[in-house]
Motif scaffolding. Structure first.
Motif, PDB file in Angstrom:
ATOM      1  N   ASP A  79      44.291  -1.314  -5.915  1.00 56.38           N
ATOM      2  CA  ASP A  79      43.036  -1.086  -5.200  1.00 56.38           C
ATOM      3  C   ASP A  79      43.235  -1.374  -3.712  1.00 56.38           C
ATOM      4  N   ALA A  80      42.289  -0.942  -2.886  1.00 57.74           N
ATOM      5  CA  ALA A  80      42.304  -1.273  -1.451  1.00 57.74           C
ATOM      6  C   ALA A  80      40.968  -0.831  -0.864  1.00 57.74           C
ATOM      7  N   ALA A  81      40.585  -1.433   0.249  1.00 58.02           N
ATOM      8  CA  ALA A  81      39.335  -1.068   0.917  1.00 58.02           C
ATOM      9  C   ALA A  81      39.406   0.413   1.325  1.00 58.02           C
ATOM     10  N   ALA A  82      38.252   1.116   1.254  1.00 57.36           N
ATOM     11  CA  ALA A  82      38.219   2.554   1.556  1.00 57.36           C
ATOM     12  C   ALA A  82      38.720   2.848   2.974  1.00 57.36           C
ATOM     13  N   GLU A  83      38.357   1.989   3.946  1.00 59.58           N
ATOM     14  CA  GLU A  83      38.756   2.222   5.350  1.00 59.58           C
ATOM     15  C   GLU A  83      40.280   2.193   5.484  1.00 59.58           C
ATOM     16  N   GLU A  84      40.909   1.259   4.782  1.00 60.04           N
ATOM     17  CA  GLU A  84      42.370   1.140   4.843  1.00 60.04           C
ATOM     18  C   GLU A  84      43.021   2.348   4.146  1.00 60.04           C
ATOM     19  N   ARG A  85      42.426   2.796   3.062  1.00 55.59           N
ATOM     20  CA  ARG A  85      42.991   3.950   2.345  1.00 55.59           C
ATOM     21  C   ARG A  85      42.880   5.213   3.196  1.00 55.59           C
ATOM     22  N   ALA A  86      41.742   5.337   3.910  1.00 54.94           N
ATOM     23  CA  ALA A  86      41.557   6.505   4.791  1.00 54.94           C
ATOM     24  C   ALA A  86      42.577   6.469   5.927  1.00 54.94           C
ATOM     25  N   ASN A  87      42.804   5.271   6.433  1.00 55.33           N
ATOM     26  CA  ASN A  87      43.793   5.062   7.485  1.00 55.33           C
ATOM     27  C   ASN A  87      45.174   5.548   7.036  1.00 55.33           C
ATOM     28  N   ARG A  88      45.571   5.150   5.839  1.00 55.03           N
ATOM     29  CA  ARG A  88      46.886   5.527   5.299  1.00 55.03           C
ATOM     30  C   ARG A  88      46.961   7.040   5.094  1.00 55.03           C
ATOM     31  N   ARG A  89      45.890   7.610   4.528  1.00 51.33           N
ATOM     32  CA  ARG A  89      45.891   9.052   4.250  1.00 51.33           C
ATOM     33  C   ARG A  89      45.955   9.857   5.548  1.00 51.33           C
ATOM     34  N   TYR A  90      45.179   9.391   6.558  1.00 53.05           N
ATOM     35  CA  TYR A  90      45.145  10.073   7.851  1.00 53.05           C
ATOM     36  C   TYR A  90      46.552  10.073   8.471  1.00 53.05           C
ATOM     37  N   LYS A  91      47.223   8.914   8.426  1.00 53.38           N
ATOM     38  CA  LYS A  91      48.597   8.795   8.971  1.00 53.38           C
ATOM     39  C   LYS A  91      49.553   9.711   8.222  1.00 53.38           C
ATOM     40  N   GLU A  92      49.399   9.755   6.885  1.00 50.03           N
ATOM     41  CA  GLU A  92      50.283  10.592   6.054  1.00 50.03           C
ATOM     42  C   GLU A  92      50.129  12.066   6.443  1.00 50.03           C
ATOM     43  N   TYR A  93      48.872  12.494   6.673  1.00 51.94           N
ATOM     44  CA  TYR A  93      48.632  13.888   7.075  1.00 51.94           C
ATOM     45  C   TYR A  93      49.317  14.188   8.401  1.00 51.94           C
ATOM     46  N   ASN A 152      46.895  -5.454 -14.716  1.00 49.19           N
ATOM     47  CA  ASN A 152      47.138  -6.364 -13.595  1.00 49.19           C
ATOM     48  C   ASN A 152      46.527  -5.715 -12.359  1.00 49.19           C
ATOM     49  N   VAL A 153      45.504  -6.328 -11.788  1.00 51.35           N
ATOM     50  CA  VAL A 153      44.849  -5.735 -10.620  1.00 51.35           C
ATOM     51  C   VAL A 153      45.492  -6.271  -9.339  1.00 51.35           C
ATOM     52  N   ILE A 154      45.889  -5.347  -8.458  1.00 52.60           N
ATOM     53  CA  ILE A 154      46.496  -5.759  -7.184  1.00 52.60           C
ATOM     54  C   ILE A 154      45.701  -5.141  -6.034  1.00 52.60           C
ATOM     55  N   ASP A 155      45.144  -5.993  -5.171  1.00 51.65           N
ATOM     56  CA  ASP A 155      44.436  -5.488  -3.985  1.00 51.65           C
ATOM     57  C   ASP A 155      45.474  -5.346  -2.874  1.00 51.65           C
ATOM     58  N   THR A 156      45.748  -4.093  -2.489  1.00 51.07           N
ATOM     59  CA  THR A 156      46.846  -3.828  -1.544  1.00 51.07           C
ATOM     60  C   THR A 156      46.391  -3.757  -0.084  1.00 51.07           C
ATOM     61  N   THR A 157      45.082  -4.050   0.166  1.00 52.60           N
ATOM     62  CA  THR A 157      44.540  -3.858   1.521  1.00 52.60           C
ATOM     63  C   THR A 157      45.422  -4.485   2.599  1.00 52.60           C
ATOM     64  N   ASN A 158      45.825  -5.722   2.379  1.00 52.40           N
ATOM     65  CA  ASN A 158      46.613  -6.406   3.410  1.00 52.40           C
ATOM     66  C   ASN A 158      48.070  -6.585   3.025  1.00 52.40           C
ATOM     67  N   MET A 159      48.549  -5.701   2.172  1.00 49.79           N
ATOM     68  CA  MET A 159      49.945  -5.827   1.726  1.00 49.79           C
ATOM     69  C   MET A 159      50.769  -4.643   2.228  1.00 49.79           C
ATOM     70  N   THR A 160      52.047  -4.871   2.449  1.00 49.85           N
ATOM     71  CA  THR A 160      52.922  -3.750   2.805  1.00 49.85           C
ATOM     72  C   THR A 160      53.374  -3.075   1.498  1.00 49.85           C
ATOM     73  N   ILE A 161      53.892  -1.849   1.638  1.00 50.94           N
ATOM     74  CA  ILE A 161      54.414  -1.117   0.478  1.00 50.94           C
ATOM     75  C   ILE A 161      55.475  -1.959  -0.232  1.00 50.94           C
ATOM     76  N   GLU A 162      56.326  -2.563   0.587  1.00 52.79           N
ATOM     77  CA  GLU A 162      57.414  -3.403   0.058  1.00 52.79           C
ATOM     78  C   GLU A 162      56.863  -4.538  -0.801  1.00 52.79           C
ATOM     79  N   GLU A 163      55.820  -5.201  -0.300  1.00 52.88           N
ATOM     80  CA  GLU A 163      55.244  -6.344  -1.031  1.00 52.88           C
ATOM     81  C   GLU A 163      54.633  -5.885  -2.359  1.00 52.88           C
TER      82      GLU A 163
END
Ligand code: DC
Length: 227
Positions: free
Chosen positions: A146-160, A200-211
């Protein structure tokens, strides 16, 4: 004997990247079920069906859609009835249409059957929305990212921006689209996006991909050791 790792969660939580990384490191077959639903949506659009009201036609198309996932190292290529559509399935048009298409129960039954067959006797990591709840309720490992919507939008925008796709969209538009899709995916009647029992629920909002990848890997390895 098969071994199934189910990775579920809303879009933009890093499911795709994490799944790809872990599949490579732990030698598991990576199955992207979102790509499979996207193939149905693309096949409909290619045949001029873009209204969800044309349900019977969509179901007919789903029955005649052959999806194949080819693996080249960590990369996957998606084939729709023999044609490589790895890029076409990521357009905004497909992204918008796939959510209502995936809410049709008959479409989900066809996809669920296909996904179970793909995993038969194999060691797989399968990502989607309903893998731990419906497709493999007895999966060996269940992860909900899971992650906050704003952070997910941020990631998606960068990916685009990086991939050079959907460049006409602003950050605000990407965020709005994510929120709308979250709502539809978690409020549909059949297999809505929800946390599977035992996940197992993991909130990835403040985590790096590596973590995140390390945490998921640790859970999988612990489960394998205890089996
Ligand atoms: O993960 P994705 O964004 O590529 O998924 C595309 C759509 O497919 C998404 O709106 C939800 C749907 N989907 C689903 O309903 N069940 C799955 N197992 C995977 C995806």
């Amino acid at each position: 004997m098969s071994f199934v790792v189910a990775i579920d969660g809303p879009s933009g939580t890093g499911k795709g990247t994490i799944t790809k990384k872990i599949a490579e490191e732990l030698n598991l077959i990576n199955i992207d079920t979102g790509a499979m639903y996207r193939c149905i949506a693309l096949n409909c659009l290619n045949q001029g069906i873009n209204q969800i009201e044309e349900k019977e036609k969509i179901i007919e198309i789903a029955k005649n859609t052959n999806v194949k996932i080819e693996h080249h190292g960590a990369e996957q290529e998606i084939f729709l009835n023999g044609e490589n559509v790895s890029y076409q399935i990521r357009t905004e048009e497909v992204t918008k249409f796939v959510s209502p298409v995936s809410a049709i129960s008959e479409v989900r039954e066809i996809m669920t059957d296909m996904q179970r067959k793909m995993a038969e006797g194999k060691q797989v990591i399968m990502e989607g929305r309903d893998i731990g709840t419906t497709v493999f309720p007895n999966a060996n490992v269940k992860i909900y990212l899971d992650a906050a919507a704003e952070e997910r939008a941020n990631r998606r925008y960068k990916e685009y921006q990086e991939k050079g796709i959907n460049l006409e969209l602003s950050y605000e538009e990407v965020l709005k689209a994510i929120e709308e899709r979250d709502y539809r995916d978690s409020h549909r009647e059949i297999s809505p996006l929800s946390i599977a029992q035992g996940a197992n629920v993991i909130d990835t909002t403040n985590m790096t991909i590596e973590e995140v990848a390390n945490k998921v890997k640790q859970i999988i390895l612990e489960t394998k050791e205890n089996n």
